[in-house]
Design an enzyme around this catalytic site. Structure first.
Site, PDB file in Angstrom:
ATOM      1  N   LYS A   1       0.837  -1.201   0.000  1.00 15.13           N
ATOM      2  CA  LYS A   1       0.000   0.000   0.000  1.00 15.13           C
ATOM      3  C   LYS A   1       0.874   1.253   0.000  1.00 15.13           C
ATOM      4  O   LYS A   1       0.565   2.231  -0.689  1.00 15.13           O
ATOM      5  CB  LYS A   1      -0.918  -0.013   1.226  1.00 15.13           C
ATOM      6  CG  LYS A   1      -1.852   1.185   1.355  1.00 15.13           C
ATOM      7  CD  LYS A   1      -2.965   0.900   2.356  1.00 15.13           C
ATOM      8  CE  LYS A   1      -2.460   0.764   3.763  1.00 15.13           C
ATOM      9  NZ  LYS A   1      -2.197   2.081   4.410  1.00 15.13           N
ATOM     10  N   SER A   2       1.956   1.228   0.747  1.00 14.00           N
ATOM     11  CA  SER A   2       2.827   2.395   0.837  1.00 14.00           C
ATOM     12  C   SER A   2       3.479   2.713  -0.508  1.00 14.00           C
ATOM     13  O   SER A   2       3.516   3.866  -0.936  1.00 14.00           O
ATOM     14  CB  SER A   2       3.913   2.160   1.888  1.00 14.00           C
ATOM     15  OG  SER A   2       3.344   1.962   3.162  1.00 14.00           O
TER      16      SER A   2
ATOM     17  N   SER B   1       4.895  12.995  11.492  1.00 12.02           N
ATOM     18  CA  SER B   1       4.549  11.918  10.574  1.00 12.02           C
ATOM     19  C   SER B   1       5.409  12.026   9.327  1.00 12.02           C
ATOM     20  O   SER B   1       5.490  13.086   8.713  1.00 12.02           O
ATOM     21  CB  SER B   1       3.069  11.980  10.180  1.00 12.02           C
ATOM     22  OG  SER B   1       2.779  11.060   9.142  1.00 12.02           O
TER      23      SER B   1
ATOM     24  N   ASP C   1       4.009   0.392  12.354  1.00  7.65           N
ATOM     25  CA  ASP C   1       2.798  -0.304  11.913  1.00  7.65           C
ATOM     26  C   ASP C   1       2.749  -1.758  12.352  1.00  7.65           C
ATOM     27  O   ASP C   1       1.685  -2.387  12.271  1.00  7.65           O
ATOM     28  CB  ASP C   1       2.660  -0.237  10.389  1.00  7.65           C
ATOM     29  CG  ASP C   1       2.103   1.099   9.915  1.00  7.65           C
ATOM     30  OD1 ASP C   1       1.575   1.854  10.759  1.00  7.65           O
ATOM     31  OD2 ASP C   1       2.198   1.393   8.710  1.00  7.65           O
TER      32      ASP C   1
ATOM     33  N   LYS D   1      -3.192   7.626  14.586  1.00  7.65           N
ATOM     34  CA  LYS D   1      -3.540   6.743  13.471  1.00  7.65           C
ATOM     35  C   LYS D   1      -5.063   6.615  13.372  1.00  7.65           C
ATOM     36  O   LYS D   1      -5.809   7.455  13.878  1.00  7.65           O
ATOM     37  CB  LYS D   1      -2.881   5.376  13.672  1.00  7.65           C
ATOM     38  CG  LYS D   1      -1.358   5.413  13.606  1.00  7.65           C
ATOM     39  CD  LYS D   1      -0.867   5.641  12.181  1.00  7.65           C
ATOM     40  CE  LYS D   1       0.635   5.500  12.081  1.00  7.65           C
ATOM     41  NZ  LYS D   1       1.125   5.625  10.689  1.00  7.65           N
TER      42      LYS D   1
ATOM     43  N   ARG E   1      -5.606  -2.706  11.355  1.00  9.22           N
ATOM     44  CA  ARG E   1      -4.502  -3.415  12.003  1.00  9.22           C
ATOM     45  C   ARG E   1      -4.917  -4.009  13.352  1.00  9.22           C
ATOM     46  O   ARG E   1      -4.333  -4.996  13.795  1.00  9.22           O
ATOM     47  CB  ARG E   1      -3.296  -2.497  12.138  1.00  9.22           C
ATOM     48  CG  ARG E   1      -2.797  -1.993  10.789  1.00  9.22           C
ATOM     49  CD  ARG E   1      -1.339  -1.647  10.771  1.00  9.22           C
ATOM     50  NE  ARG E   1      -0.983  -1.016   9.504  1.00  9.22           N
ATOM     51  CZ  ARG E   1      -0.779  -1.655   8.361  1.00  9.22           C
ATOM     52  NH1 ARG E   1      -0.907  -2.974   8.328  1.00  9.22           N
ATOM     53  NH2 ARG E   1      -0.473  -1.004   7.259  1.00  9.22           N
TER      54      ARG E   1
END
Length: 411
Positions: A23-24, A145, A293, A320, A367
């Site tokens: 995804k990143s 971030s 994460d 988050k 998550r």
């Protein structure tokens, strides 16, 4: 939807799973593809976040709703600000409107960006009028971030004078910043990163380029946990590289002392996870400032193994999809854990007792659902609002069944 989880009565057998693209990486490449349409991307993420971003990049006016997609919110804020002629209101879910974005907005305003807050100062929704940004010097706090930094860097090559960015403070989640710079380099974008200063050169066009996205290491973490908590499970995951752009590629080292070894299969770019029966004796300690994460996954793994853990470097988890540290504490305590949290750490005491038939809340956080699921090898549990996994891993529950966990879905 909720799912009821138990260890399957069938013996575990070696299993091969195809994991969706990172995804990143995908989200960074989607932004770059919007700037350079002759960039082609293969093995893209099937996540909700990437689908939201793909759709948003086709819009130039009106309301753009990213729902829970934090990466999309940060990246699109910079993208629309630097897109001449765009007139959008960028918004998201109730939780998204509680996640601060003022640091990024301030940096973009220094470049001449036209951004105003629709509701609360410092938070989405944002009203953005895109224009050709002539200024090229700005500053940004680096300790909040890494996505704020990446948002600026991704749109920088399209700025007529490039970008000179000064970072203030200690850089958080640096591997994600390195990923952004590596992808820019793959498109022959010139940059210089010295100390806390990054300079990106203007690049009007690129050559026809195809990039294949590596599978998602964060998604792999749940299967590391499954192997750790199982008796003898062996899992092969495709497509992974020993030299990864993703910070969570550190999983192969982090899980060694949690009983899992990794074999890299270079011929077909896959990894095989297997038991090594070498679990740390009492307390597992790790600084996860570069890999926040996977903190939830590791904490649940340690609890399931009956060992304590002290995980640090987790200050970004407070902002988050939910306050992940608080959510972890609340749900682990339901299972019988003794756990304390601070602003940037979690401390779990060793225990051999795990309560059964506990319902785990997910707090709209994918998550939370996936981190707790492998615990089914140790006890029966229910995951509430289980559909939240589609944010990053739509086939998670089907894949979990393939590795030996019984998944019963209920409305």
């Amino acid at each position: 939807m909720k799912v009821l989880l138990n260890a399957s009565k069938q013996p575990a057998v070696p299993t091969t799973l195809a994991i969706t693209g990172s995804k990143s990486e995908t989200n960074r490449l989607l932004l770059l593809q919007a700037l350079y349409p002759n960039l082609k991307i293969k093995n893209t993420s099937a996540s909700d976040d990437s689908k939201v971003l793909t759709k948003a990049l086709t819009i130039k006016s009106g309301t753009v709703d990213v729902h829970h997609a934090g990466t999309a919110m940060r990246f699109l804020t910079a993208y629309f600000t630097a897109l001449p002629g765009s007139e959008v209101v960028l918004t998201g879910s109730e939780r998204m409107q509680q996640r601060p974005i003022g640091v990024l907005v301030d940096a973009l305003r220094k470049l001449g960006g036209s951004i105003s807050y629709v509701k609360k100062e410092g938070y989405p929704p944002l009203k953005i009028s895109g224009k050709n940004l002539q200024k090229n010097v700005t500053t940004l706090r680096a300790d909040v971030s890494s996505q704020f930094i990446s948002a600026l860097l991704l749109m920088a090559p399209a700025l007529p004078n490039g970008l000179s960015l000064s970072l203030l403070g200690t850089i958080t989640s640096k591997p994600y910043l390195d990923m952004t710079l590596d992808l820019l380099a793959a498109l022959d974008v010139a940059y210089r990163f010295e100390g806390n200063s990054i300079t990106i050169s203007h690049k009007p066009t690129i050559q026809d380029t195809t990039i294949v996205v590596e599978s998602d290491w964060s998604s792999a973490s749940y299967f590391y946990s499954a192997v750790a908590l199982s008796d003898s499970l062996e899992i092969t995951l495709t497509s992974y590289k020993a030299e990864s752009l993703q910070g969570d590629g550190a999983l192969n080292k982090l899980y060694k002392s949690l009983g899992v070894s990794t074999r890299f299969n270079s011929e077909n770019e896959s990894i095989t996870l297997f038991k090594n029966n070498s679990v740390v004796a009492t307390t597992y300690k790790a600084d996860l400032s570069n890999t926040p994460d996977i903190a939830q996954t590791i904490a649940v793994t340690c609890f399931g193994l009956g060992i304590g853990c002290h995980l640090t470097g987790l200050h970004t988890l407070k902002i988050k999809e939910t306050d992940r540290l608080l959510a972890l504490q609340l749900e682990l305590r339901k299972l019988g854990a003794t756990v304390d949290i601070s602003e940037d750490s979690i401390q779990l005491e060793a225990t051999s007792a795990i309560l059964s038939d506990v319902a785990i809340k997910t707090y709209n956080d994918h998550r939370m659902a996936m981190a707790f699921a492998p615990l089914a090898f140790k006890t029966s549990l229910t995951i509430l609002d289980a559909e939240v996994v589609s944010k990053s891993f739509p086939t998670f529950w089907e894949d979990l069944q393939k590795v030996g966990i019984s998944v019963q879905k209920e409305a």
